[in-house]
Design an enzyme around this catalytic site. Structure first.
Site, PDB file in Angstrom:
ATOM      1  N   LYS A 120      11.798   7.678   0.995  1.00  5.91           N
ATOM      2  CA  LYS A 120      12.280   6.903   2.218  1.00  5.91           C
ATOM      3  C   LYS A 120      13.628   5.958   1.833  1.00  5.91           C
ATOM      4  CE  LYS A 120       9.316   4.740   5.030  1.00  5.91           C
ATOM      5  NZ  LYS A 120       8.415   3.586   5.359  1.00  5.91           N
ATOM      6  N   LYS A 154       7.087  13.446   7.687  1.00  7.52           N
ATOM      7  CA  LYS A 154       6.812  12.360   8.584  1.00  7.52           C
ATOM      8  C   LYS A 154       8.068  12.326   9.766  1.00  7.52           C
ATOM      9  CE  LYS A 154       5.855   8.509   6.920  1.00  7.52           C
ATOM     10  NZ  LYS A 154       5.734   7.440   5.665  1.00  7.52           N
TER      11      LYS A 154
END
Length: 244
Positions: free
Chosen positions: A36, A94
């Site tokens: 991320k 995700k």
């Protein structure tokens, strides 16, 4: 590699920005390495080459997940991003849904295009999440669903939603065959209360870093979160199953 998460004994997900941070997180006891870019948003996506490098460094020692970015709820946009991320070799892709539009069309499209991928939806706790969407996630073949926060200035997940609503989320996910994860500016002090809710995953970034979520991961902070999760698990073992 993620099937073992469906236990109600939360795995420790650590969000990292590069391969060196991934190594620190692994050495500190993280169960899942999450790719991320916190500088690019709540679910900012790292460059695909960086994700590939992280996958290579982890080398099967733990599942690797990756976010696809803070995207509009548009089926084609989300599908293109998810396909590209899945091709990096991550175990989990995700996809965030920020609450502006009905996500069901995008959920169905992404699920149809990536039937073999381990897809995880991320709903935003500070954007009035609709838990009825979990039925659509299950129908589309998603493996799990997480709660996170879109506005990090709102505070941690536990200040946005109370225990009753979080319990409802975990129960609804499990009733639909999805694993349930909790994240969103979580602090070490949040861990005991969240472990009692029996989620399958707890996600951290800021608590692992010096200077907040955009800072660098520190080994001591990773180890502290690992200990806190383990201690909370032990505290919640029923007396008849405790080990002398």
């Amino acid at each position: 590699m993620i099937e073992g998460l469906r236990r109600g004994k939360p795995a420790f997900l650590a969000s990292v920005t590069n391969a060196d941070e991934a190594e620190i997180a692994l050495q500190g006891g993280a169960d899942i390495i999450d790719c991320k870019d916190p500088a690019s948003g709540a679910l900012g996506a790292l460059p695909l080459d960086t994700v590939r490098e992280i996958v290579r460094r982890v080398d099967g020692r733990a599942p690797v997940s990756a976010t696809v970015g803070d995207l509009p709820t548009e089926p084609r946009v989300m599908t293109v991003a998810a396909v590209a991320m899945a091709e990096t070799g991550v175990d989990i892709v995700k996809i965030g849904f920020f609450g502006e539009d009905d996500p069901r069309a995008a959920i169905a499209t992404v699920g149809a295009q990536l039937p073999s991928a381990k897809l995880v939806a991320v709903l935003m706790a500070d954007r009035a999440p609709d838990f009825s969407v979990l039925l659509a996630l299950a129908a589309a073949g998603f493996a799990g669903v997480m709660l996170d926060t879109a506005g990090k200035e709102s505070g941690s997940l536990t200040t946005v939603l109370g225990p009753g609503r979080l319990t409802e989320f975990v129960r609804t996910a499990r009733d639909n065959g999805l694993f349930a994860g909790l994240a969103g500016s979580l602090k070490e002090g949040d861990i005991p209360g969240l472990v009692r809710l029996q989620p399958d995953m707890l996600g951290f970034r800021g608590a692992l870093c010096s200077g907040g979520r955009k800072g660098a991961i520190e080994a001591a902070r990773v180890s502290a979160v690992r200990r806190a999760i383990d201690n909370a698990k032990l505290a919640n073992v029923p007396p008849e199953t405790s080990v002398a």
